[in-house]
Enzyme design. Structure first.
Site, PDB file in Angstrom:
ATOM      1  N   LYS A 251       0.862  -1.192   0.000  1.00 39.26           N
ATOM      2  CA  LYS A 251       0.000   0.000   0.000  1.00 39.26           C
ATOM      3  C   LYS A 251       0.895   1.239   0.000  1.00 39.26           C
ATOM      4  O   LYS A 251       1.704   1.432   0.896  1.00 39.26           O
ATOM      5  CB  LYS A 251      -0.893   0.002   1.249  1.00 39.26           C
ATOM      6  CG  LYS A 251      -1.615   1.341   1.503  1.00 39.26           C
ATOM      7  CD  LYS A 251      -2.526   1.298   2.749  1.00 39.26           C
ATOM      8  CE  LYS A 251      -3.074   2.682   3.093  1.00 39.26           C
ATOM      9  NZ  LYS A 251      -3.937   2.689   4.302  1.00 39.26           N
ATOM     10  N   ASP A 256      -2.445  10.287   3.704  1.00 40.60           N
ATOM     11  CA  ASP A 256      -3.837   9.899   3.895  1.00 40.60           C
ATOM     12  C   ASP A 256      -4.541  10.936   4.767  1.00 40.60           C
ATOM     13  O   ASP A 256      -4.460  10.894   5.990  1.00 40.60           O
ATOM     14  CB  ASP A 256      -3.894   8.506   4.553  1.00 40.60           C
ATOM     15  CG  ASP A 256      -5.330   8.029   4.764  1.00 40.60           C
ATOM     16  OD1 ASP A 256      -6.254   8.658   4.204  1.00 40.60           O
ATOM     17  OD2 ASP A 256      -5.512   7.022   5.476  1.00 40.60           O
ATOM     18  N   LYS A 263      -9.844  13.060   8.275  1.00 43.68           N
ATOM     19  CA  LYS A 263      -9.328  12.668   9.598  1.00 43.68           C
ATOM     20  C   LYS A 263      -9.251  13.906  10.499  1.00 43.68           C
ATOM     21  O   LYS A 263      -9.107  15.024  10.011  1.00 43.68           O
ATOM     22  CB  LYS A 263      -7.906  12.096   9.446  1.00 43.68           C
ATOM     23  CG  LYS A 263      -7.833  10.703   8.864  1.00 43.68           C
ATOM     24  CD  LYS A 263      -6.381  10.224   8.842  1.00 43.68           C
ATOM     25  CE  LYS A 263      -6.252   8.840   8.238  1.00 43.68           C
ATOM     26  NZ  LYS A 263      -6.911   7.785   9.012  1.00 43.68           N
ATOM     27  N   ASP A 274       1.805   6.436   5.446  1.00 46.44           N
ATOM     28  CA  ASP A 274       0.795   5.516   4.923  1.00 46.44           C
ATOM     29  C   ASP A 274       1.250   4.809   3.636  1.00 46.44           C
ATOM     30  O   ASP A 274       0.503   4.044   3.036  1.00 46.44           O
ATOM     31  CB  ASP A 274      -0.533   6.258   4.717  1.00 46.44           C
ATOM     32  CG  ASP A 274      -1.736   5.360   4.965  1.00 46.44           C
ATOM     33  OD1 ASP A 274      -1.568   4.306   5.609  1.00 46.44           O
ATOM     34  OD2 ASP A 274      -2.831   5.713   4.502  1.00 46.44           O
ATOM     35  N   ASP A 333     -11.984   7.199   4.024  1.00 44.72           N
ATOM     36  CA  ASP A 333     -10.755   6.959   4.793  1.00 44.72           C
ATOM     37  C   ASP A 333     -10.374   5.479   4.810  1.00 44.72           C
ATOM     38  O   ASP A 333      -9.281   5.114   5.251  1.00 44.72           O
ATOM     39  CB  ASP A 333     -10.943   7.491   6.220  1.00 44.72           C
ATOM     40  CG  ASP A 333      -9.621   7.675   6.958  1.00 44.72           C
ATOM     41  OD1 ASP A 333      -8.562   7.604   6.297  1.00 44.72           O
ATOM     42  OD2 ASP A 333      -9.660   7.902   8.185  1.00 44.72           O
ATOM     43  N   ARG A 337      -7.636  -0.385   1.311  1.00 44.27           N
ATOM     44  CA  ARG A 337      -8.187  -1.640   0.795  1.00 44.27           C
ATOM     45  C   ARG A 337      -8.671  -1.481  -0.648  1.00 44.27           C
ATOM     46  O   ARG A 337      -8.712  -2.459  -1.397  1.00 44.27           O
ATOM     47  CB  ARG A 337      -9.288  -2.156   1.727  1.00 44.27           C
ATOM     48  CG  ARG A 337     -10.477  -1.259   1.845  1.00 44.27           C
ATOM     49  CD  ARG A 337     -11.317  -1.555   3.087  1.00 44.27           C
ATOM     50  NE  ARG A 337     -10.693  -1.035   4.303  1.00 44.27           N
ATOM     51  CZ  ARG A 337     -11.191  -1.184   5.538  1.00 44.27           C
ATOM     52  NH1 ARG A 337     -12.314  -1.865   5.718  1.00 44.27           N
ATOM     53  NH2 ARG A 337     -10.580  -0.691   6.577  1.00 44.27           N
TER      54      ARG A 337
HETATM   55  N1  BES Z   1      -3.991   4.654   7.011  1.00 42.08           N
HETATM   56  C1  BES Z   1      -5.088   4.397   7.875  1.00 42.08           C
HETATM   57  C2  BES Z   1      -4.770   3.434   8.997  1.00 42.08           C
HETATM   58  C3  BES Z   1      -3.755   3.891  10.009  1.00 42.08           C
HETATM   59  C4  BES Z   1      -4.178   4.452  11.195  1.00 42.08           C
HETATM   60  C5  BES Z   1      -2.419   3.700   9.797  1.00 42.08           C
HETATM   61  C6  BES Z   1      -3.269   4.855  12.139  1.00 42.08           C
HETATM   62  C7  BES Z   1      -1.509   4.087  10.754  1.00 42.08           C
HETATM   63  C8  BES Z   1      -1.931   4.665  11.933  1.00 42.08           C
HETATM   64  C9  BES Z   1      -6.240   3.818   7.065  1.00 42.08           C
HETATM   65  O1  BES Z   1      -6.331   4.250   5.762  1.00 42.08           O
HETATM   66  C10 BES Z   1      -7.496   4.218   7.748  1.00 42.08           C
HETATM   67  O2  BES Z   1      -7.765   5.389   7.799  1.00 42.08           O
HETATM   68  N2  BES Z   1      -8.242   3.245   8.242  1.00 42.08           N
HETATM   69  C11 BES Z   1      -9.479   3.508   8.916  1.00 42.08           C
HETATM   70  C12 BES Z   1     -10.500   2.529   8.414  1.00 42.08           C
HETATM   71  C13 BES Z   1     -11.892   2.853   8.851  1.00 42.08           C
HETATM   72  C14 BES Z   1     -12.366   4.136   8.214  1.00 42.08           C
HETATM   73  C15 BES Z   1     -12.785   1.703   8.453  1.00 42.08           C
HETATM   74  C16 BES Z   1      -9.221   3.342  10.393  1.00 42.08           C
HETATM   75  O3  BES Z   1      -8.458   2.471  10.784  1.00 42.08           O
HETATM   76  O4  BES Z   1      -9.778   4.121  11.166  1.00 42.08           O
HETATM   77 ZN    ZN Z   2      -4.578   4.871   4.885  1.00 40.10          ZN
HETATM   78 MN    MN Z   3      -7.410   6.050   5.587  1.00 34.50          MN
END
Ligand code: BES
Ligand code: ZN
Ligand code: MN
Length: 487
Positions: A251, A256, A263, A274, A333, A337
């Site tokens: 990825k 992000d 966020k 990210d 966010d 995936r």
């Molecule tokens: N890049 C983030 C996940 C992440 C969070 C990486 C903290 C490193 C530190 C990912 O893209 C994300 O935002 N995931 C969300 C998914 C949710 C919206 C279903 C998450 O984990 O909150």
């Molecule tokens: Zn992400």
């Molecule tokens: Mn995200």
């Protein structure tokens, strides 16, 4: 880019112990005959070394830990580091010693009196710990001094040490990429950096937006719609054998923001990491090329930026994946995936791989589950997962198996499309893995590594200062040696 310092091997020379001006490192244990370097250092310091070894402080040291004497009399050195080392140390103890050496390293060269100790683990661990990201300073500090290693048989250790250096360089590359800010490391500059790796003998392809559109990677492209940086798929081929390849998918979200599902501001700056999965993939490919691995491995990194904008995708949008499954974007966010779904599918369609591994800073939920010490391991193949857990243990990198189960699919069932990209908070890492599994063909051995917790650390670890860890390069290299390398 960080310049990984060199290691210089030399034949063992007792007189160098008195003459060396930086730090001198010697190894000793209680109740075993003292090695010749220790005896010489003891004589030079008029017994200070044997008093140190006889002390309570030394008694309390665990194997691989060090005690330091500053400005030792009778020596030119700034410090004498005495490391507790049993007669027959295991790899973990040698690594611990190397980490202690690397942590204490400064600008001056260090003299490691390894003598008959095998230098590989010591050198690799020292190089890994002696890392400092200076690329964004107006006046960068001078780099670390080299390690001079005195050995009974330096020639016998030369190729092992060269390999240890190559591994450290690969981990340093991964860390540099993760540490780099997103205005500097963009999809375009990352792709350009990857193209430079042709010089190592890797075959590199970069697919641009028009090509990706043509191929149908619409889920991946949707993530980049709000960004000024063009989305790209970079593919690195290392054909070290004639077998079907192992595909490693990373990825690569350069930044992000969350997109329209923005966020919160606090901590958002960390989302420069990210692209950690892509950085590990690229570091691994460099390691394989440098050590001329007898394995066929293809690294694929989806490079995008997730920004909110008039052209950005919206929550509620439905996108068609390359596979054909229609995805309802509940939360912009949950973008990683979407990228992986298409790159995983592309890899299986175009490479006919023997196995697929993906790495992604995919979910905050994996940090809630496992913290910052272990990555989440999801796999549809028990043998592959077990081999990886072994490899991670060998490399000293934390990993823990997590479940996959169709029971979780109800959480990502979409009312209007085939699947939705977010199942909300419960089992957030597992629903993400279940989502990815939809894009893995039924008989394809597959492993997904959720590295959100291990990619960037707030405190130093044994083998890295705080910041980007480079987690995964060593473990995946060890897995490839154990399972995908021929003869
Ligand atoms: N890049 C983030 C996940 C992440 C969070 C990486 C903290 C490193 C530190 C990912 O893209 C994300 O935002 N995931 C969300 C998914 C949710 C919206 C279903 C998450 O984990 O909150
Ligand atoms: Zn992400
Ligand atoms: Mn995200």
């Amino acid at each position: 880019m960080t310049d990984t310092q060199r290691t210089i091997l030399a034949p063992f020379d007792l007189d160098a112990i008195a003459a060396h001006e930086g730090r001198v490192i010697v190894f000793a244990d209680k109740d075993t005959p003292l090695p010749r370097a220790i005896k010489r250092a003891d004589k030079l310091t008029k017994g200070a070394v044997s008093r140190a070894i006889g002390s309570e402080a030394f008694d309390k040291l665990k194997p691989g830990q060090a005690l330091s004497l500053a400005w030792p009399t009778g020596m030119q050195a700034e410090a004498l580091q005495i490391i507790r080392m049993p007669r027959k140390p295991d790899a973990a103890t040698l690594r611990k010693a190397g980490n202690a050496i690397g942590k204490a390293q400064g600008e001056k060269p260090a003299l490691i009196c390894a003598d008959a100790l095998p230098p590989r683990e010591i050198v690799q661990a020292a190089l890994l710990r002696a890392y400092d990201y200076q690329a964004q300073k107006a006046e960068p500090k001078p780099g670390f001094g080299p390690f001079h290693v005195m050995l009974r048989d330096p020639d016998a250790a030369a190729s092992d040490t060269a390999e240890a250096e190559a591994m450290a360089r690969a981990v340093h590359l991964t860390r540099d990429l993760v540490n780099a800010p997103a205005n500097i490391l963009t999809t375009t500059s990352f792709a350009a950096r990857i193209e430079e790796m042709r010089a190592l003998g890797l075959e590199v392809e970069i697919l641009d937006e028009a090509q990706l559109e043509e191929l149908g990677l619409r889920a991946m492209l949707a993530v980049g719609h709000g960004s000024e940086s063009p989305s790209k798929l970079a593919i690195l081929h290392w054909k070290g054998s004639d077998t079907a390849p192992l595909a490693v998918v990373g990825k690569g979200v350069m930044f992000d923001t969350g997109g329209v599902s923005l966020k919160p501001a606090a901590g958002m700056e960390d989302m420069t990491m990210d692209m950690g999965g892509a950085a590990v993939t690229v570091g691994l490919m460099q390691a394989l090329a440098e050590r001329k691995a007898r394995a066929h491995v293809v690294g694929l990194v989806g490079l995008v930026e997730n920004m909110p904008d008039g052209r950005a995708q919206r929550p509620g949008d439905v996108v068609r994946s390359m596979k054909g499954d229609m995805i309802e974007v509940i939360n912009t966010d949950a973008e990683g995936r979407l990228v992986l779904a298409d790159v995983l599918w592309y890899a299986q369609e175009h490479l006919k791989p023997a196995a697929v591994i993906d790495l992604a800073t995919l979910t905050g939920a994996i940090i809630i589950a496992l913290g910052h010490d272990k990555a989440g391991v999801f796999a549809n193949d028990d043998a592959l997962a077990a081999a990886f857990l072994d490899a991670a243990a060998t490399a000293g990198e934390g990993a823990w198996r997590m479940p996959l189960d169709p029971a979780y699919d109800t959480l990502i069932k979409s009312r209007i499309a085939d699947v939705k990209n977010s199942g909300g908070r419960p089992a957030g890492s597992i629903t993400a893995a279940q989502f990815l599994q939809r894009f893995v063909k039924p008989d394809m051995p597959w492993m997904h590594l959720d590295i959100a917790g291990v990619t960037l650390t707030k405190s130093e670890s044994a083998h890295a200062p705080k910041g980007a860890s480079g987690w995964g390069v060593l473990a995946l290299d060890a897995l490839i040696r154990a399972r995908f390398e021929t003869g």
